[in-house]
Design a protein around this motif. Structure first.
Motif, short mmCIF file in Angstrom:
data_model
loop_
_atom_site.label_atom_id
_atom_site.label_comp_id
_atom_site.label_asym_id
_atom_site.label_seq_id
_atom_site.Cartn_x
_atom_site.Cartn_y
_atom_site.Cartn_z
N GLY A 57 0.82 -1.37 -0.10
CA GLY A 57 0.00 0.18 -0.01
C GLY A 57 0.85 1.26 -0.12
O GLY A 57 1.80 1.59 -0.38
N PHE A 58 0.34 2.26 0.78
CA PHE A 58 1.00 3.47 0.71
C PHE A 58 1.29 3.99 2.22
O PHE A 58 0.82 3.81 3.14
CB PHE A 58 -0.24 4.65 0.11
N ALA A 59 2.16 5.03 2.13
CA ALA A 59 2.65 5.75 3.15
C ALA A 59 3.09 7.27 2.92
O ALA A 59 3.34 7.40 1.65
CB ALA A 59 3.67 4.93 4.21
N TRP A 60 3.53 7.84 4.01
CA TRP A 60 4.14 9.29 3.59
C TRP A 60 5.90 9.13 4.13
O TRP A 60 6.45 8.12 4.33
CB TRP A 60 3.42 10.43 3.81
N ARG A 61 6.28 10.23 4.68
CA ARG A 61 7.60 10.07 5.07
C ARG A 61 7.96 9.46 6.26
O ARG A 61 9.20 9.06 6.55
CB ARG A 61 7.89 11.63 5.44
N ASP A 62 6.89 8.94 6.79
CA ASP A 62 7.21 8.01 8.22
C ASP A 62 7.58 6.62 7.83
O ASP A 62 8.33 5.95 8.52
CB ASP A 62 5.88 7.75 8.95
N ASP A 63 7.50 6.36 6.46
CA ASP A 63 7.93 4.99 5.93
C ASP A 63 8.45 5.23 4.60
O ASP A 63 7.52 5.07 3.59
CB ASP A 63 6.98 3.80 6.29
N HIS A 71 4.76 6.74 -6.37
CA HIS A 71 5.35 7.07 -7.24
C HIS A 71 4.84 6.52 -8.86
O HIS A 71 4.41 7.00 -9.54
CB HIS A 71 6.90 6.83 -7.24
N PRO A 72 5.06 5.14 -8.53
CA PRO A 72 4.23 4.49 -9.93
C PRO A 72 2.83 4.76 -10.04
O PRO A 72 2.45 4.92 -11.16
CB PRO A 72 4.67 3.09 -9.65
N VAL A 73 2.20 4.61 -9.23
CA VAL A 73 0.57 4.99 -9.22
C VAL A 73 0.29 6.24 -9.76
O VAL A 73 -0.45 6.61 -10.69
CB VAL A 73 -0.24 4.71 -7.84
N LEU A 74 1.03 7.39 -9.06
CA LEU A 74 0.70 8.79 -9.55
C LEU A 74 1.46 9.22 -10.98
O LEU A 74 0.75 9.78 -11.70
CB LEU A 74 0.99 9.70 -8.60
N MET A 75 2.63 8.31 -11.39
CA MET A 75 2.96 8.93 -12.56
C MET A 75 2.27 7.99 -13.82
O MET A 75 1.99 8.49 -14.56
CB MET A 75 4.55 8.42 -12.61
N VAL A 76 1.73 6.96 -13.27
CA VAL A 76 0.93 6.10 -14.23
C VAL A 76 -0.41 6.95 -14.59
O VAL A 76 -0.80 7.21 -15.76
CB VAL A 76 0.62 4.76 -14.14
N CYS A 115 -0.44 15.16 -10.16
CA CYS A 115 -0.10 13.80 -10.02
C CYS A 115 1.59 13.48 -10.32
O CYS A 115 2.29 12.93 -9.59
CB CYS A 115 -0.99 12.64 -10.98
N VAL A 116 1.90 14.27 -11.37
CA VAL A 116 3.26 13.97 -11.54
C VAL A 116 4.11 14.61 -10.54
O VAL A 116 5.13 14.19 -10.26
CB VAL A 116 3.43 14.72 -13.05
N ALA A 117 3.71 15.92 -10.28
CA ALA A 117 4.56 16.73 -9.08
C ALA A 117 4.61 15.79 -7.78
O ALA A 117 5.78 15.68 -7.11
CB ALA A 117 3.85 17.98 -8.94
N ILE A 118 3.51 15.24 -7.38
CA ILE A 118 3.60 14.51 -6.15
C ILE A 118 4.46 13.17 -6.27
O ILE A 118 5.19 12.75 -5.37
CB ILE A 118 2.02 14.25 -5.59
N LEU A 121 8.02 13.88 -6.09
CA LEU A 121 8.22 14.29 -4.56
C LEU A 121 8.22 12.96 -4.03
O LEU A 121 9.31 12.86 -2.97
CB LEU A 121 7.32 15.07 -4.09
N ALA A 122 7.46 12.18 -4.18
CA ALA A 122 7.44 10.86 -3.26
C ALA A 122 8.51 10.15 -3.55
O ALA A 122 9.16 9.54 -2.80
CB ALA A 122 6.32 9.84 -3.92
N VAL A 123 9.05 9.74 -4.87
CA VAL A 123 10.39 9.08 -5.09
C VAL A 123 11.56 9.92 -4.76
O VAL A 123 12.36 9.19 -3.93
CB VAL A 123 10.40 8.57 -6.62
N TYR A 124 11.66 11.13 -4.83
CA TYR A 124 12.55 11.81 -4.28
C TYR A 124 12.89 11.80 -2.91
O TYR A 124 13.98 11.56 -2.24
CB TYR A 124 12.79 13.35 -4.67
#
Length: 260
Positions: A57-63, A71-76, A115-118, A121-124
């Motif tokens: 699933g998903f998480a933010w900076r805590d994991d 990254h893959p979901v939002l880029m696709v 979508c592309v921006a987030i 940021l997620a992968v970075y």
């Protein structure tokens, strides 16, 4: 194939709804719309399934490791689904006036931007916050992704100012907009195909890193990843066909530059 100069500025966006299509043209049109729509939605749906079912699933900076899954979901969703629908709507919406098709085209591209921006940021963040940190921008996938984002931004800015802002003085900018249409269309298709290449290289990279030796043993996750890659390839073929193939009959009163 052209209209007189007196009518060009005022009736350019009027669709010719009186054209008669044969059965083959209608079948091709309906088939392209249905299959492309299913694949565009299916690309994001299959990516979501892969990430949720196999990648926790998903998480933010805590994991950071799970944050990567955004990254893959939002880029696709941004580069493939929304951008793909934007291209198809602009080329295949024969029931709308041309100006409305342009607005829909712009709307879908605008929705792709967050979508592309987030996703970027997620992968970075996931790379930098990982312990130890993972280097950025060294792989072929990342290079292709950066080029794709750069072309996407350039296309959006040029398209916004050329085809929307310049409509405020349509008669003065008609020639400029006419000259930009084939360039904008070609670069738009190139951006979409680059996005496909970026996604396929990213899937391959992720499969090798996460599955390792299991990838060659036809595991379920490996099959899902390969199936997703096949969906991307099918979309590259189908969208390219839809853009470059004119469905209008020979007697249709359309502009050559609008269909390039």
């Amino acid at each position: 194939m052209t209209r007189s100069g007196n009518n060009a500025g005022t009736s350019r966006y009027d669709d010719d709804l009186e054209n008669t299509w044969g059965c083959a043209s209608w079948f091709e049109y309906i088939f392209t719309v249905i299959i492309a729509s299913v694949l565009l939605i299916g690309a994001t749906a299959l990516t979501l399934f892969w990430v949720i079912y196999y990648r926790n699933g998903f998480a933010w900076r805590d994991d950071p490791k799970i944050q990567f899954n955004l990254h893959p979901v939002l880029m696709v969703a941004g580069f493939i689904t929304l951008s793909g629908f934007s291209i198809l709507l602009y080329r295949l919406c024969r029931c709308l006036k041309h100006i409305y098709a342009k607005m829909a085209h712009t709307l879908f591209h605008t929705l792709a931007i967050p979508c592309v921006a987030i996703g970027f940021l997620a992968v970075y963040d996931s790379h930098n916050l990982n312990s130890p940190p993972i280097p950025n921008f060294y792989s072929l996938h990342s290079w292709l992704g950066l080029v794709t984002m750069g072309l996407f931004a350039l296309q959006f800015v040029i398209g916004f100012f050329t085809f929307l802002v310049c409509l405020c003085c349509a008669k003065m900018t008609y020639g400029c907009r006419g000259a930009m249409v084939p360039i904008h269309a070609s670069l738009g298709l190139a951006t979409f195909l680059l996005a496909i290449a970026s996604c396929i290289s990213g899937l391959t990279q992720k499969a090798i890193w996460t599955l390792g030796d299991q990838y060659s043993k036809f595991t379920e996750e490996g099959i899902i990843i390969n199936a997703l890659g096949c969906v991307f390839i099918a979309l590259a073929i189908l969208v390219s066909f839809a853009v470059r193939r004119s469905n209008a009959p020979a007697t249709a009163k359309v502009y050559v530059t609008e269909r390039l």
